[in-house]
Enzyme design. Sequence first.
Site, PDB file in Angstrom:
ATOM      1  CG  ASN A 212      36.185  73.013 -24.076  1.00  0.00           C
ATOM      2  OD1 ASN A 212      36.237  73.098 -23.222  1.00  0.00           O
ATOM      3  ND2 ASN A 212      36.992  73.969 -25.003  1.00  0.00           N
ATOM      4  CG  ASP A 281      43.527  74.552 -29.575  1.00  0.00           C
ATOM      5  OD1 ASP A 281      43.934  75.072 -29.011  1.00  0.00           O
ATOM      6  OD2 ASP A 281      43.624  73.463 -29.653  1.00  0.00           O
ATOM      7  CE  LYS A 291      17.824  79.340 -35.873  1.00  0.00           C
ATOM      8  NZ  LYS A 291      16.551  79.568 -35.816  1.00  0.00           N
ATOM      9  CG  PHE A 325      46.132  72.488 -16.977  1.00  0.00           C
ATOM     10  CD1 PHE A 325      46.659  73.482 -16.088  1.00  0.00           C
ATOM     11  CD2 PHE A 325      45.235  71.548 -16.677  1.00  0.00           C
ATOM     12  CE1 PHE A 325      46.662  73.380 -15.087  1.00  0.00           C
ATOM     13  CE2 PHE A 325      45.559  71.651 -14.858  1.00  0.00           C
ATOM     14  CZ  PHE A 325      45.641  73.005 -13.950  1.00  0.00           C
ATOM     15  CE  LYS A 339      49.436  70.243 -26.303  1.00  0.00           C
ATOM     16  NZ  LYS A 339      48.235  69.390 -25.854  1.00  0.00           N
ATOM     17  CE  LYS A 343      51.321  75.717 -26.494  1.00  0.00           C
ATOM     18  NZ  LYS A 343      49.683  75.409 -26.298  1.00  0.00           N
TER      19      LYS A 343
HETATM   20  N1  CTP Z   1      46.051  77.312 -24.623  1.00  0.00           N
HETATM   21  C1  CTP Z   1      45.697  78.471 -24.741  1.00  0.00           C
HETATM   22  N2  CTP Z   1      45.671  79.620 -26.028  1.00  0.00           N
HETATM   23  C2  CTP Z   1      45.089  78.617 -26.704  1.00  0.00           C
HETATM   24  C3  CTP Z   1      44.545  76.692 -26.349  1.00  0.00           C
HETATM   25  C4  CTP Z   1      45.868  76.470 -25.506  1.00  0.00           C
HETATM   26  O1  CTP Z   1      46.927  79.501 -24.188  1.00  0.00           O
HETATM   27  N3  CTP Z   1      44.514  79.197 -27.514  1.00  0.00           N
HETATM   28  C5  CTP Z   1      46.908  76.607 -23.681  1.00  0.00           C
HETATM   29  C6  CTP Z   1      46.071  76.377 -22.408  1.00  0.00           C
HETATM   30  O2  CTP Z   1      45.019  77.271 -21.963  1.00  0.00           O
HETATM   31  C7  CTP Z   1      47.132  74.846 -22.435  1.00  0.00           C
HETATM   32  C8  CTP Z   1      47.757  74.512 -22.928  1.00  0.00           C
HETATM   33  O3  CTP Z   1      47.777  75.783 -23.837  1.00  0.00           O
HETATM   34  O4  CTP Z   1      47.465  75.565 -20.760  1.00  0.00           O
HETATM   35  C9  CTP Z   1      47.629  73.153 -23.636  1.00  0.00           C
HETATM   36  O5  CTP Z   1      46.523  73.597 -24.369  1.00  0.00           O
HETATM   37  P1  CTP Z   1      46.209  71.898 -25.374  1.00  0.00           P
HETATM   38  O6  CTP Z   1      44.868  72.192 -25.784  1.00  0.00           O
HETATM   39  O7  CTP Z   1      46.919  71.055 -24.302  1.00  0.00           O
HETATM   40  O8  CTP Z   1      47.202  72.498 -26.357  1.00  0.00           O
HETATM   41  P2  CTP Z   1      47.370  72.931 -27.606  1.00  0.00           P
HETATM   42  O9  CTP Z   1      48.603  73.763 -27.385  1.00  0.00           O
HETATM   43  O10 CTP Z   1      45.871  73.394 -27.970  1.00  0.00           O
HETATM   44  O11 CTP Z   1      47.514  72.007 -28.426  1.00  0.00           O
HETATM   45  P3  CTP Z   1      46.743  70.512 -29.243  1.00  0.00           P
HETATM   46  O12 CTP Z   1      45.452  71.151 -29.125  1.00  0.00           O
HETATM   47  O13 CTP Z   1      47.153  70.593 -30.595  1.00  0.00           O
HETATM   48  O14 CTP Z   1      46.679  69.393 -28.386  1.00  0.00           O
END
Ligand code: CTP
Length: 410
Positions: A212, A281, A291, A325, A339, A343
Site C-alpha cells: 500500500n 489485511d 515467476k 490508527f 474499531k 480492538k
Molecule cells: N492492524 C493490525 N493488523 C492488521 C491490520 C491492521 O494491527 N492485520 C492495525 C493497524 O496498524 C491500525 C489498526 O489496526 O492501527 C486499524 O487498521 P485499519 O486498516 O484502519 O483497519 P482494519 O482493522 O484493518 O479494518 P478495515 O481495513 O476493514 O477498515
Amino acid sequence: MHGYLKGKKILIGVSGGIAAYKVCEIIRDLTKSGARCRVVMTSAATKFITPLTLETLSEAPVLCELFPETSRSDVIHIEAARWPDMILLCPATANLIGKIAHGIADNLLTCICMATQAPILFCPAMNTQMYLNPIVQDNLKKLRQFNYRFIEPATGNLACHETGIGRLAEKEDILKSMVQVLYASNKLKGIKILVTAGRTEENLDPVRFLTNRSSGKMGFALAEVAALHGAEVTLISGPNNLKPPPGIKQIRINSAAEMAVQVFQIAAAQQIIIMAAAVADFRPKIISPTKIKKKTNLLKIEFEQTVDILATLGQRKGNQLLVGFALETDNQQKNAIQKLKEKHLDLIVLNDPQIAGAGFDTDTNQVTLIDKNENILEISLTSKFEVAQKIFDKIIEMSNSSRDLTPEIG
Ligand code: CTP
C-alpha cells in the site's frame, strides 16, 4: 514544525566563520515562525556580516560588547543569559567551542553561555582539518558530557575549496534540532514504547508483491517524539527510505506475518504500544515459487487474512496503553469508534486519506483523536512531527490521569 517555535525566546550567538552569512536565513525563518530572537555577535562575526543585517532580520538590537559605552547596565550578560528558552550557536567556530569547553568567558557571548541555564545547541562549521583536529574533537566530547547539544556539520564543498566534513548543517535540520532541544523532556523517562510504522509487502511470486502507499512518516515522527520525551523506543517498520530518528531501536520487517512475530516477541515488556503501521489485511494464500507467466490468461489469486496484530494485543492487554490508527473514507467517526471498542484500545487516531495534505506519503496530516471514553480531539492540518507531539500530549495526559504504566500482557 515551525508552529512549535512560535513565542519561543531564542538567543542566537554568531561567531566568526564564513557560514555566518547562512544564519541570516535561519533568523528570518525563526521570526517568520513567531519566535522572538535576540542576536549576540562576537567581534570576528562582525567581519563576516554586519550587526545591522541581523538587527533588521531579528527585529531587535544586536549585542556585541561586554561593556557597551551606551549601556547603563553592568550585568548585560546576566540579563541576556536569563532571557532565552534556548541558545543557538550558529555558526560555532573551533575557537568558540574551545573557549566554552575550557570555561573561558572573555567576551559577551561566552559570558552568556557560562551564565545561562537555557539549553545550548552548537552548530559547528569550519574547515575539515580544523573540525577533525583531535583537540577540537576532544572539546566536542567534553561538551557533550556536560549535556550541550550539537548538530553535526554536513559533508560537501567548503568555502576553502576543500571537500569534506565541516559545512554548516542544512537550515531545516537546524530548525528541527531546535524544536527537539525546546521540547525534550523526561515525561516518558523509563517508559518502554513500541511504535510500528509503514507498509507491509505480501509476496505473490519471487518478483511481485502487494503493498500500500504508506510511507512510514507518521510512525517515524511518533517514535522521534517518544524518544524526545525520554522513552525507550522500539520502532518496527516495513520497507521505507526514511532515516531512523536518533536514540531508538529499529527492527525492519517486510510482511505482516514478520511484523506480527516481532511485535508479539516484545509486546509484553512495553507500557505503550502504538500501531501506526498500515498492515496488509490480506495476503496471497499461495506464494508461487516461480515467476507467474503471462500465458496464464486469467490470473485468479486467492487471498487469506493476515493476523490482526492490534486486535490480538487488545485481547491480551492489561494496564498497557494501546493506540491504534483507523484509516476511513466513509462513516469515519462511527467506524473508528467501532474499531476502538472491538480492538480494546485506549486511543484511536482517525485518518482520512481523502483530505489534501493528509494521509499517505505526505509530510503533513490532519487527524481526529478519539479516546476510550469517546472524547474527541481534532488536530488540524500540520506537520506529522506536530501531529505526533499532540498525540503524545494526549497519551501523557491519559497516562497521568488514569493509570501507572505497568506492562501486563499475557
Ligand atoms: N492492524 C493490525 N493488523 C492488521 C491490520 C491492521 O494491527 N492485520 C492495525 C493497524 O496498524 C491500525 C489498526 O489496526 O492501527 C486499524 O487498521 P485499519 O486498516 O484502519 O483497519 P482494519 O482493522 O484493518 O479494518 P478495515 O481495513 O476493514 O477498515
